[in-house]
Design a protein around this motif. Structure first.
Motif, PDB file in Angstrom:
ATOM      1  N   LEU A 134       0.826  -1.210   0.000  1.00 51.04           N
ATOM      2  CA  LEU A 134       0.000   0.000   0.000  1.00 51.04           C
ATOM      3  C   LEU A 134       0.860   1.259   0.000  1.00 51.04           C
ATOM      4  O   LEU A 134       0.493   2.268  -0.616  1.00 51.04           O
ATOM      5  N   ALA A 135       2.006   1.204   0.672  1.00 52.32           N
ATOM      6  CA  ALA A 135       2.912   2.355   0.669  1.00 52.32           C
ATOM      7  C   ALA A 135       3.446   2.624  -0.732  1.00 52.32           C
ATOM      8  O   ALA A 135       3.631   3.782  -1.134  1.00 52.32           O
ATOM      9  N   ALA A 136       3.693   1.572  -1.489  1.00 48.07           N
ATOM     10  CA  ALA A 136       4.133   1.747  -2.871  1.00 48.07           C
ATOM     11  C   ALA A 136       3.032   2.391  -3.706  1.00 48.07           C
ATOM     12  O   ALA A 136       3.307   3.265  -4.555  1.00 48.07           O
ATOM     13  N   ARG A 137       1.799   1.982  -3.486  1.00 46.61           N
ATOM     14  CA  ARG A 137       0.679   2.604  -4.197  1.00 46.61           C
ATOM     15  C   ARG A 137       0.540   4.070  -3.807  1.00 46.61           C
ATOM     16  O   ARG A 137       0.257   4.935  -4.656  1.00 46.61           O
ATOM     17  N   LYS A 138       0.733   4.367  -2.514  1.00 50.60           N
ATOM     18  CA  LYS A 138       0.684   5.768  -2.060  1.00 50.60           C
ATOM     19  C   LYS A 138       1.738   6.590  -2.783  1.00 50.60           C
ATOM     20  O   LYS A 138       1.471   7.706  -3.253  1.00 50.60           O
ATOM     21  N   ALA A 139       2.959   6.061  -2.863  1.00 47.06           N
ATOM     22  CA  ALA A 139       4.051   6.799  -3.492  1.00 47.06           C
ATOM     23  C   ALA A 139       3.727   7.144  -4.941  1.00 47.06           C
ATOM     24  O   ALA A 139       4.137   8.197  -5.444  1.00 47.06           O
ATOM     25  N   ALA A 140       2.981   6.273  -5.603  1.00 46.53           N
ATOM     26  CA  ALA A 140       2.641   6.500  -7.005  1.00 46.53           C
ATOM     27  C   ALA A 140       1.445   7.431  -7.186  1.00 46.53           C
ATOM     28  O   ALA A 140       1.317   8.082  -8.223  1.00 46.53           O
ATOM     29  N   ALA A 141       0.566   7.497  -6.187  1.00 46.92           N
ATOM     30  CA  ALA A 141      -0.709   8.197  -6.378  1.00 46.92           C
ATOM     31  C   ALA A 141      -0.907   9.427  -5.512  1.00 46.92           C
ATOM     32  O   ALA A 141      -1.725  10.291  -5.847  1.00 46.92           O
ATOM     33  N   VAL A 142      -0.205   9.526  -4.383  1.00 47.95           N
ATOM     34  CA  VAL A 142      -0.433  10.603  -3.410  1.00 47.95           C
ATOM     35  C   VAL A 142       0.763  11.554  -3.434  1.00 47.95           C
ATOM     36  O   VAL A 142       1.920  11.117  -3.508  1.00 47.95           O
ATOM     37  N   ALA A 143       0.494  12.839  -3.343  1.00 45.53           N
ATOM     38  CA  ALA A 143       1.561  13.832  -3.348  1.00 45.53           C
ATOM     39  C   ALA A 143       2.579  13.562  -2.249  1.00 45.53           C
ATOM     40  O   ALA A 143       2.213  13.222  -1.113  1.00 45.53           O
ATOM     41  N   ASP A 144       3.862  13.718  -2.575  1.00 47.08           N
ATOM     42  CA  ASP A 144       4.925  13.452  -1.605  1.00 47.08           C
ATOM     43  C   ASP A 144       4.818  14.328  -0.367  1.00 47.08           C
ATOM     44  O   ASP A 144       5.290  13.947   0.711  1.00 47.08           O
ATOM     45  N   GLY A 145       4.210  15.505  -0.511  1.00 46.07           N
ATOM     46  CA  GLY A 145       4.078  16.409   0.634  1.00 46.07           C
ATOM     47  C   GLY A 145       3.173  15.886   1.729  1.00 46.07           C
ATOM     48  O   GLY A 145       3.185  16.411   2.841  1.00 46.07           O
ATOM     49  N   VAL A 146       2.386  14.867   1.426  1.00 47.54           N
ATOM     50  CA  VAL A 146       1.521  14.238   2.428  1.00 47.54           C
ATOM     51  C   VAL A 146       2.297  13.069   3.034  1.00 47.54           C
ATOM     52  O   VAL A 146       2.415  12.002   2.419  1.00 47.54           O
ATOM     53  N   GLY A 147       2.852  13.264   4.211  1.00 44.84           N
ATOM     54  CA  GLY A 147       3.665  12.230   4.841  1.00 44.84           C
ATOM     55  C   GLY A 147       2.852  11.335   5.750  1.00 44.84           C
ATOM     56  O   GLY A 147       1.669  11.581   6.011  1.00 44.84           O
ATOM     57  N   THR A 148       3.480  10.279   6.227  1.00 40.66           N
ATOM     58  CA  THR A 148       2.879   9.406   7.233  1.00 40.66           C
ATOM     59  C   THR A 148       3.904   9.147   8.323  1.00 40.66           C
ATOM     60  O   THR A 148       5.112   9.189   8.083  1.00 40.66           O
ATOM     61  N   ILE A 149       3.416   8.885   9.533  1.00 40.66           N
ATOM     62  CA  ILE A 149       4.289   8.708  10.694  1.00 40.66           C
ATOM     63  C   ILE A 149       4.566   7.237  10.956  1.00 40.66           C
ATOM     64  O   ILE A 149       5.724   6.828  11.102  1.00 40.66           O
ATOM     65  N   VAL A 150       3.524   6.434  11.036  1.00 40.09           N
ATOM     66  CA  VAL A 150       3.663   4.999  11.294  1.00 40.09           C
ATOM     67  C   VAL A 150       3.277   4.275  10.001  1.00 40.09           C
ATOM     68  O   VAL A 150       2.132   4.375   9.565  1.00 40.09           O
ATOM     69  N   PRO A 151       4.180   3.528   9.381  1.00 38.96           N
ATOM     70  CA  PRO A 151       3.915   2.957   8.052  1.00 38.96           C
ATOM     71  C   PRO A 151       3.077   1.689   8.099  1.00 38.96           C
ATOM     72  O   PRO A 151       3.417   0.674   7.492  1.00 38.96           O
ATOM     73  N   ALA A 152       1.980   1.728   8.827  1.00 42.61           N
ATOM     74  CA  ALA A 152       1.069   0.587   8.946  1.00 42.61           C
ATOM     75  C   ALA A 152      -0.318   1.046   8.521  1.00 42.61           C
ATOM     76  O   ALA A 152      -0.895   1.947   9.145  1.00 42.61           O
ATOM     77  N   TYR A 153      -0.857   0.453   7.481  1.00 43.01           N
ATOM     78  CA  TYR A 153      -2.143   0.879   6.915  1.00 43.01           C
ATOM     79  C   TYR A 153      -3.288   0.233   7.697  1.00 43.01           C
ATOM     80  O   TYR A 153      -3.385  -0.981   7.788  1.00 43.01           O
ATOM     81  N   VAL A 154      -4.149   1.069   8.249  1.00 46.71           N
ATOM     82  CA  VAL A 154      -5.177   0.615   9.198  1.00 46.71           C
ATOM     83  C   VAL A 154      -6.422   0.125   8.454  1.00 46.71           C
ATOM     84  O   VAL A 154      -6.871   0.739   7.481  1.00 46.71           O
TER      85      VAL A 154
END
Length: 444
Positions: A21-41
């Motif tokens: 899911l993090a790979a999908r985020k990197a491709a689809a979501v702006a880099d300026g939107v960060g995450t703190i804990v890399p666990a998708y709820v």
């Protein structure tokens, strides 16, 4: 069904599904939107969040003080389900509805002071702050706004001007709104002297700087977080806030209490201002107001709120009916389960355990906070030099062991703890065990 209230790790954190899911985020979501804990709820309730790999993490973050009543709290779910079956939106400014009015009535009852109050509802904390400043400027006919070092008030242009920290909140986004003036915050850990001296000297500096740099007659509003959030959970010493209240009253300025992170039982009172009986002219709320749905409010003296012309306040989604239903459910949960009392119980556990850890870890320079809003400030042993590297390392080690914990502070050296008030004592102690273990693994 409610999530089982226990920590469980079945993969590393993050696990394979979260990594995908993090790979999908990197491709689809702006880099300026960060995450703190890399666990998708995928699910959460009480003090546990469940990730896509089946790991169950202890929640010491509450979505940054939002899920105060716990995720999917029963009264919130019931009211939202009922509301969403009736209608999802009409825009209160077009065809109004009772839920908005009822939330405003409850806020008039719950917020500090027994004077006549009115409310306007918005979507986010930043919107609430921006509108509070608009109201203060119209009501006073003045333009200057005074804020404080280490403050955080949002990410819109005006609220970035009020926010103190450059990176990541302001960097590269200027120029910012004008007529904003900053004064020192009463920061006991970093101000010499006992608390009474800190309160007195910080207020004297505030008074002097405003007099010289702004002029009392130009001040529309003084805005302050009764306990600073992103700035590092800085608790001003007793006496500082009452002095500000008196100064505003004496000079015709509006005192705005930004209770977006501190409000709704978080600090062991309904609002942090209640601790010293401070009654702000305007109070901004969001985060814990609606159990996770987007809602914010400005509540204040009726004559101030009514100073703005018809049509001057509002927004398409402000006071959305589903969010209003959630707010009424969250307030019901708070009242039914005495969550102010629960916040004080959580504080007692944190103070005892964090004090014990600090006695063994010289990197912990300060333990502070109130209610279920506690923090530790990390420094290089033998000094007060901030240690953001160790802070990040402890946070990462905690995440890897299944504990959601957040950092904060102008210097990036504060670990902050914001557990939901529905969390069990057992999970609190286990989470604090993990913090202790994280220190053992990372501290030199």
């Amino acid at each position: 069904m409610p999530v089982e209230q226990r920590r469980r790790l079945v993969t590393a954190v993050p696990g394979p599904r979260s990594i995908d899911l993090a790979a999908r985020k990197a491709a689809a979501v702006a880099d300026g939107v960060g995450t703190i804990v890399p666990a998708y709820v995928v699910e959460a309730s009480g003090g546990i969040v469940v990730d896509a790999d089946g790991n169950q993490l202890i929640d010491f973050g509450s979505g940054i003080a939002v899920t105060t009543v716990g995720n999917s709290a029963p009264a919130v779910v019931a009211r939202v389900q009922q509301a969403v079956e009736r209608f999802t939106h009409t825009c209160f400014m077009v065809t109004p509805y009772e839920g908005y009015v009822e939330v405003a009535e409850r806020l008039a009852e719950l917020t500090p002071g027994d004077h006549a109050k009115k409310t306007a509802l918005f979507n986010s904390g930043a919107e609430a702050v921006e509108n509070a400043i608009k109201i203060a400027r119209v009501a006073t006919g003045r333009s200057a706004v005074v804020c404080f070092d280490h403050a955080y008030h949002g990410r819109t242009n005006l609220t970035m001007a009020l926010t103190a920290k450059d990176m990541p909140y302001k960097h590269g986004f200027g120029p910012f709104a004008s007529e904003v003036y900053r004064t020192p915050m009463a920061y006991p850990y970093r101000w010499p002297g006992d608390p009474a001296r800190v309160a007195e000297e910080a207020f004297e500096q505030f008074e002097s700087q405003v007099h010289v740099q702004v002029g009392e007659s130009q001040v529309a509003a003084v805005i302050i977080e009764p306990i600073q959030g992103e700035g590092g959970f800085i608790v001003p010493p007793d006496g500082f806030l009452p002095r500000l209240q008196r100064w505003c009253a004496d000079h015709g300025a509006v005192l705005v209490a930004d209770e977006i992170q501190t409000g709704f039982c978080r600090t062991g009172d309904w609002f942090a201002c209640d601790h010293e009986g401070v009654v702000p002219d305007l109070i901004t709320t969001a985060k814990g107001i609606a159990g996770g749905l987007p809602l914010a409010a400005v509540t204040g003296r009726a004559e101030l709120m009514d100073a703005v012309h018809v049509g001057g306040l509002g927004g398409t989604y402000g006071g959305n009916p589903i969010a209003c239903a959630a707010a009424l459910g969250a307030i019901e949960e708070m009242e039914t389960h005495d969550l102010t009392g629960r916040a004080r119980e959580i504080e007692a556990i944190f103070r005892d355990r964090l004090g014990g850890i600090a006695a063994r870890q010289p990197a912990i320079g300060d333990v502070r906070g109130r209610g279920a809003m506690m923090a530790i400030e990390l420094v290089r042993p033998g000094s007060k030099d901030p240690d953001p590297v160790l802070t990040s390392a402890v946070a990462r080690a905690s995440h890897a062991q299944g504990l959601v914990v957040l950092t904060a502070g102008s210097f990036g050296n504060v670990l902050r703890f914001l557990p939901p008030l529905s969390i069990s004592d057992e999970l609190l102690h286990e989470g604090l065990d993990l913090i202790e273990q994280a220190f053992d693994k990372t501290a030199a």
